[in-house]
Design a protein around this motif. Structure first.
Motif, mmCIF file in Angstrom:
data_model
loop_
_atom_site.group_PDB
_atom_site.id
_atom_site.type_symbol
_atom_site.label_atom_id
_atom_site.label_comp_id
_atom_site.label_asym_id
_atom_site.label_seq_id
_atom_site.Cartn_x
_atom_site.Cartn_y
_atom_site.Cartn_z
ATOM 1 N N TYR A 166 -9.443 59.564 20.594
ATOM 2 C CA TYR A 166 -8.756 58.879 21.693
ATOM 3 C C TYR A 166 -7.292 58.605 21.327
ATOM 4 C CZ TYR A 166 -13.582 58.698 23.042
ATOM 5 O OH TYR A 166 -14.874 59.076 23.343
ATOM 6 N N LEU A 179 -11.126 52.101 23.286
ATOM 7 C CA LEU A 179 -11.697 53.306 22.685
ATOM 8 C C LEU A 179 -11.048 53.604 21.329
ATOM 9 C CD1 LEU A 179 -11.747 55.709 25.802
ATOM 10 C CD2 LEU A 179 -13.473 54.052 25.079
ATOM 11 N N ARG A 203 -14.762 55.628 28.634
ATOM 12 C CA ARG A 203 -15.040 56.648 27.618
ATOM 13 C C ARG A 203 -15.405 57.982 28.282
ATOM 14 N NH1 ARG A 203 -16.297 56.100 22.259
ATOM 15 N NH2 ARG A 203 -16.450 53.840 22.566
#
Ligand code: AMP
Ligand code: MG
Length: 496
Positions: free
Chosen positions: A232, A321, A207
């Protein structure tokens, strides 16, 4: 970390460093100094890039710079590090790789915005595995020339500021000598950096890396527009789009990368890691430029699907993510739509066409088949066609085809479509998109052979031609000509 500008002291060019990658923390790299090289010498510099970076041209010619870019002294404010990444090589998960012979010196504040400097060939790192951490003069000249050539062609790429050599012996198939290329890019982050942390379940670092890339390079993804705020997914889509545009440019210019492993894919959509690359001579869709690529995984025409395959791996890495796999798939879809559109736009421009028609696909497909069937020299075809349109005489183009009837037939259908649409070809556009000079293998080889004898004039001559590839350079007609027969026997494989 923001460091103040450094001034004064011998060898201190007063650069302003901003080492953003180093600021990510130790999970991402190992800090270490380059391994010195004996008796370094200049092979070449790129004054154009130096200017863009706001570097003092005299400093770039100094002994201080020579030693800094050979890894013998450190630049004040730099924080050298080798980054860790993983990747898929030839379709197989290879596990941890990393900067095995490269060191990131840090980031510079430049008139072009933040730019990172990296030494390639600077010695062993914790990620060198079985390698020696070095690069040989031969492959370094290829990387140096091609980086700057691609830039001049308008194709996104890492850049090369300079190349230094050393008599230090390096063992490959034969004993060669060492060299270091100083590469420049906004970032050297690869798909493989993401795969690394995903594969290890280090989702916090994953992340952090994604947030770093979004913040600095894809701020438009921050809002997650089109993906219910999922930044993302928006990042994956944006990377897919940049990558699609990049591959379209490779296909249009006839560039074969040779080693499209996921660790050789830039997250910024730049051409990166010049190894066994080749600009096509005769047009051959199945051309394999990498001697070690026995299956032809990275053959010229395989590049678009294999790059999509690589994007899919990036999608898998970002999955933790992104969340829903269907959302990741939707983000990847943009490649499938954008690649053909970008490719067709390029090919139309190569034909001098400024507007589109539905039949262009068929027409361009037919032309590419004809070029392949007749093994027509790809750069010469486009350049002659550009001049033919300017002069209204197509005989020099026709001469390139063994199957003249096939060519006449294609021309007829092209002219019919032109008449139907009322379109005209723009010869000036053609001369600006179809290069006269490309870094063909045999040209690189000639420059390398002379350089290995201590004569760098051919490296410099090529550099001058390739910096302005669309211009006529009187006296250098042969460099724009057909390759000699021996060009077919040049064999180039992976790491060198
Ligand atoms: P490449 O095929 O050049 O993209 O390299 C794949 C991996 O091997 C990367 O992790 C490189 O850093 C590493 N590598 C390639 N050549 C060498 C070398 N001579 N010494 C150390 N590592 C290398
Ligand atoms: Mg690589």
């Amino acid at each position: 970390m923001n460091l103040p500008a450094n001034h004064g002291g011998p060898g201190d060019p007063g650069l302003t460093w901003d080492n953003r990658f180093a600021a990510l923390g130790s999970a991402f790299y190992t800090r270490l100094e380059p391994v010195p090289l004996p008796a370094p010498y200049w092979v070449g510099t790129s004054p154009g890039l130096a200017r863009e970076l706001g570097l003092d041209a005299r400093w770039l010619e100094s002994d201080a710079a020579l030693h800094a870019f050979s890894g013998n002294t450190s630049l004040p404010g730099s924080e050298p590090l080798a980054s860790v990444y993983s990747g898929h090589q030839f379709g197989v998960w290879a596990g941890q790789l990393g900067d095995g012979r490269a060191l990131l010196l840090g980031g510079l504040q430049t008139p072009q915005g933040p730019m990172e400097l990296q030494l390639k060939g600077s010695g062993l790192t914790p990620y060198s595995r079985m390698g020696d951490g070095r690069a040989v003069l031969r492959s370094s000249i290829r990387e140096f020339l091609c980086s700057e050539a691609m830039h001049a062609l308008g194709i996104p790429t890492t850049r090369a500021l300079c190349i230094t050599g050393s008599p230090e012996p390096v063992r490959r198939e034969a004993i060669e000598t060492a060299a270091v290329v100083t590469r420049v890019a906004p970032s050297f982050i690869r798909f493989g950096h993401f795969e690394h942390f995903a594969a290890r379940g280090q989702f916090d670092e994953l992340r952090q890396l994604a947030d770093h890339v979004i913040e600095h390079f894809y701020p438009e993804a921050l809002e997650g527009t089109g993906f219910d705020g999922n930044r993302y997914a928006a990042l994956l889509q944006a990377v897919s789009e940049r990558t699609a545009a990049l591959v379209a440019q490779w296909q249009a210019v006839g560039f074969c990368h040779g080693v499209l492993n996921t660790d050789n894919m830039s997250i910024l959509g730049l051409t990166i890691d010049y190894g066994p690359f080749q600009f096509l001579d005769a047009f051959d869709p199945d051309h394999i430029c990498n001697h070690s690529d026995h299956q032809g995984r990275y053959a010229f025409m395989q590049q678009p699907p294999v790059v999509y395959w690589n994007l899919y791996r990036l999608g898998q890495a970002l999955q933790p993510l992104i969340g829903d796999p269907a959302v990741a798939m939707a983000a990847l879809e943009s490649f499938k739509a954008l690649f053909p559109a970008e490719f067709m736009a390029r090919m139309r421009a190569k034909l001098g066409l400024t507007t589109a028609h539905d039949d262009d696909d068929t027409l361009i497909d037919g032309l590419l088949h004809l070029l392949a069937d007749n093994a027509v020299d790809y750069p010469i075809f486009w350049r002659r066609l550009s001049h033919a349109v300017a002069a209204g005489d197509f005989e020099p183009v026709r001469d390139l085809f063994a199957d003249r009837v096939g060519w006449d037939r294609w021309m007829l259908s092209f002219q019919e479509l032109q008449a139907l649409t009322g379109r005209a070809q723009d010869a000036n556009l053609m001369l600006k998109i179809n290069p006269r000079y490309v870094l063909r293998n045999h040209l690189g080889e000639q420059a390398i052979r002379a350089a290995q004898e201590g004569n760098y004039s051919e490296v410099h001559a090529l550099q001058t031609l390739l910096e302005r590839p669309f211009d006529d350079h009187p006296g250098f007609e042969a460099h724009a000509g057909f390759p000699p027969d021996w060009a077919r026997h040049i064999s180039i494989s992976c790491s060198s």
